[in-house]
Design a protein around this motif. Structure first.
Motif, short mmCIF file in Angstrom:
data_model
loop_
_atom_site.label_atom_id
_atom_site.label_comp_id
_atom_site.label_asym_id
_atom_site.label_seq_id
_atom_site.Cartn_x
_atom_site.Cartn_y
_atom_site.Cartn_z
N GLY A 122 35.11 51.22 42.49
CA GLY A 122 35.23 51.89 41.20
C GLY A 122 36.47 52.73 41.02
O GLY A 122 36.54 53.56 40.11
N GLU A 123 37.51 52.50 41.87
CA GLU A 123 38.77 53.24 41.73
C GLU A 123 39.69 52.48 40.78
O GLU A 123 40.70 51.89 41.18
CB GLU A 123 39.43 53.43 43.11
CG GLU A 123 38.67 54.31 44.06
CD GLU A 123 38.80 55.78 43.66
OE1 GLU A 123 39.58 56.10 42.73
OE2 GLU A 123 38.12 56.62 44.27
N TYR A 124 39.35 52.51 39.49
CA TYR A 124 40.08 51.69 38.51
C TYR A 124 41.51 52.22 38.28
O TYR A 124 42.44 51.44 38.05
CB TYR A 124 39.31 51.64 37.19
CG TYR A 124 37.91 51.12 37.36
CD1 TYR A 124 37.65 49.97 38.08
CD2 TYR A 124 36.83 51.81 36.79
CE1 TYR A 124 36.36 49.50 38.24
CE2 TYR A 124 35.52 51.36 36.95
CZ TYR A 124 35.29 50.20 37.68
OH TYR A 124 34.02 49.73 37.85
N THR A 125 41.66 53.52 38.29
CA THR A 125 43.00 54.09 38.13
C THR A 125 43.91 53.64 39.27
O THR A 125 45.06 53.22 39.06
CB THR A 125 42.94 55.63 38.09
OG1 THR A 125 42.10 56.03 37.02
CG2 THR A 125 44.34 56.22 37.90
N GLU A 126 43.35 53.73 40.49
CA GLU A 126 44.13 53.31 41.67
C GLU A 126 44.53 51.85 41.57
O GLU A 126 45.68 51.48 41.80
CB GLU A 126 43.30 53.53 42.95
CG GLU A 126 42.81 54.95 43.17
CD GLU A 126 43.86 55.79 43.86
OE1 GLU A 126 45.04 55.44 43.75
OE2 GLU A 126 43.52 56.79 44.49
N SER A 127 43.57 50.97 41.23
CA SER A 127 43.86 49.54 41.18
C SER A 127 44.91 49.21 40.13
O SER A 127 45.81 48.41 40.35
CB SER A 127 42.57 48.75 40.91
OG SER A 127 42.05 49.05 39.63
#
Length: 638
Positions: free
Chosen positions: A80-85
């Motif tokens: 759920g680390e969408y910003t990171e991805s």
């Protein structure tokens, strides 16, 4: 599919960047759900070209950087680390874009060369001038070039006079005066004048076409450092995957393992060496020096001993007849006519000088019945039924021809005055002696001084000429040692002897008689004379303007290029090591680490680009001096 994605990779990159900015605005506006969807969309858009390259690498059974990033992005989405991805994929693509743009700039010298290729030519067909595509010009065509026009082929001027800008070939921007009998080369430009030439080399056979081919091949060739780093990357990448698994097993922190995986990508390490090589070779091409690849750069940077031929290398290779002395058999012009007939088959500077002298006196002559060149000593020929021997003392001695005391005394006096004495015998009897003098190149002293300053420990001159002339040139240039009256085989043996003693040897010659020694040396350099075929094929380094300052530039450039490679390797390894320590200590996160990682790639590229502007420094405080040799004075520095 792959071709379409690669073609639109820039649009994909900036599309992902737009979605990232949109996600930031949605976050500020408080639309969190829409923000999450936008970040996922940005990730999916940006991951397409990355995943495609990763898949291709897997099919080739290779571990690529793209594979590491793809694994990391899938992991980031899973937790759920969408910003990171989204940030990681965009930064990777954007870094790739910057890398491509920067590499394109390092190849600008080659592109500018290609852009100089002439497209059209004006030729005389049936007595009428017509314009045809440059690649349709045939050997033997008479080509017309006017002020502002590009020379479309290699050839010889048969009519007219002009000033030509030969920067495309030699790197020299000062126009050169050309007239009937002079050679001109494709892609040179007429600043002022009008000439007509007979085409001798056309299409892919022109000097300019060969320069482009050599530079392209050189930029694609790998240095020893690059080869090592490529092998290292093939081991390093799977090792990083294994270490990431160890980190996960030890910490049970999936996010930390993914971060470790991405940050350890050896991007800057892999790109650092090739971009330095490309930039260095590009700089050389821009300055009229062809350096044949990264391995040549490696070897050249280690050279500690320089060997020079004399005639055509340290001297201009444009000698002049200063005196003709007959000894009773023939009148002066008749003897010159017989000698000129024999020398028409010779490629040597001295032989061609005798031919030019006969032409200058408007003496009509043909070709010999038979001839045999004795490299390093002269030639034998059958001329109008007479057996002739023309050359140095070695040739006379080998043929059992007696040199009377009167002749020997005269020849020794001419040599002591700085001339080369050429003996001419007819039917085994000395008929005369021709005195020929050459000028030392104006830039020779300064070039040798610069190369010493850049690390050369010993400079040696080898020549087939007599000892007196060789001694005067060596003394004028401050050369450490010289060896005279050598055959080509003697030069090869001398080069091999130095190599056996542990020296790294560079040999510079005119690319004709010196070709065996050039090939034997660790680095062979040829005075290009506009790019003769033999010099381009044999040498590792070709000096297109026949200037020794270009050799000095090439030597300093090779050292700067290898130093630049080492700097890039140090930067890359140091940054990755600091980032990995930061990851394990919890102070570096995926997005920030990826940003620093891509910045390090850009850093090594920008560092390499400094080579495009590289120029050797001038020695501090040189004192001008003048040295008088027969045929003209030489200016230099001490």
């Amino acid at each position: 599919m792959n071709g379409f994605i690669q073609k639109h990779k820039k649009h994909i990159t900036f599309g992902a960047g737009f979605l990232l900015v949109l996600a930031l605005l949605l976050n500020i506006a408080g639309f969190q759900d829409l923000r999450q969807l936008t970040l996922i969309a940005a990730t999916l858009v940006a991951i397409i070209p990355i995943a495609l390259k990763a898949f291709q690498a897997v099919r080739m059974k290779a571990f690529s950087i793209e594979l590491l990033v793809s694994i990391a992005v899938v992991g980031a989405l899973a937790i759920g680390e969408y910003t990171e991805s989204a940030v990681v994929t965009f930064l990777f693509l954007f870094g790739d874009y910057l890398e491509a743009r920067t590499l394109e700039r390092t190849r600008a010298s080659l592109k500018s060369l290609v852009d100089m290729t002439p497209q059209e030519a004006v030729v005389l067909r049936s007595g009428q001038p017509i314009t045809v595509p440059a690649d349709r010009v045939a050997k033997g065509d008479r080509v017309i070039i006017r002020t502002g026009g590009k020379v479309p082929v290699d050839g010889e001027i048969v009519s007219g006079q002009a000033f030509l800008n030969e920067a495309a070939i030699t790197g020299e921007s000062v126009p050169a005066s050309k007239r009937a009998g002079d050679k001109v080369f494709s892609s040179t430009v007429i600043d002022n004048g009008y000439i007509e030439i007979i085409a001798e080399k056309v299409g892919d056979d022109t000097t300019f076409a060969k320069i482009i081919e050599l530079v392209e091949e050189a930029q694609e060739s790998k240095s020893a450092t690059e080869k090592f780093l490529n092998k290292f990357a093939n081991i390093y990448t799977p090792a990083v995957v294994a270490l990431a698994l160890v980190v996960f097993a030890w910490t049970q922190n999936f996010h930390l393992a993914i971060t470790f995986l991405v940050i350890a990508c050896p991007g800057a390490l892999v790109i650092g060496a090739p971009v330095s090589t490309v930039a260095g070779i590009g700089n050389g091409a821009k300055n009229g020096v062809l350096i044949k690849g990264g391995e040549v750069m490696d070897r050249f940077a280690k050279v500690d001993t320089l060997i020079f031929d004399k005639t055509g290398t340290l001297t201009k290779g444009k000698p002049q007849v200063t005196d003709i002395k007959g000894f009773g058999l023939y009148e002066e012009n008749e003897l010159l006519r017989l000698v000129a007939i024999a020398e028409t088959v010779s490629e040597h500077h001295l032989g061609q000088t005798l031919v030019k002298e006969a032409k200058a006196r408007n003496i009509t002559f043909g070709r010999p019945d038979k001839s045999k060149v004795k490299r390093g000593s002269g030639l034998m020929a059958s001329v109008e039924g007479k057996c002739m021997a023309i050359g140095n003392r070695k040739l006379m001695k080998s043929k059992g021809i007696y040199i009377p005391e009167e002749v020997e005394t005269y020849a020794a006096a001419r040599e002591a005055a700085g001339n080369t004495a050429v003996f001419a015998a007819v039917e085994d009897e000395i008929a005369g002696v021709f005195s020929i003098a050459d000028e030392i190149r104006e830039d020779a002293a300064l070039a040798l001084a610069e190369m010493r300053r850049h690390g050369v420990k010993k400079i040696i001159m080898l020549t087939g000429d007599n000892r007196h002339t060789a001694e005067r040139v060596a003394a004028a240039l401050g050369i450490d040692e010289f060896h005279a009256e050598l055959l080509p085989a003697d030069k090869v043996a001398f080069v091999n002897g130095l190599k056996e003693q542990g020296h790294v040897v560079a040999m510079a010659g005119d690319g004709v008689n010196d070709a065996p020694a050039i090939a034997a040396a660790d680095i062979g350099a040829a005075m290009g004379e506009g790019g003769t075929d033999i010099s381009m094929e044999t040498a590792d380094v070709v000096l297109m303007a026949d200037k020794l300052m270009q050799f000095s530039h090439a030597y300093a450039l090779s050292k700067a290029t290898i130093r630049n490679m080492k700097e890039n390797t140090f930067f890359a390894v140091g940054i990755v090591a600091h980032l990995l320590i930061g990851v394990l200590m919890g102070s570096v996160h995926l997005a920030s680490g990826m940003f620093i990682h891509e910045a390090s790639v850009l850093l090594v590229i920008l560092n390499a680009m400094r080579l495009l502007r590289f120029n050797r420094r001038k020695p501090a405080g040189p004192k001008p001096w003048k040295y008088q040799m027969p045929g003209g004075k030489v200016e230099g520095y001490s």
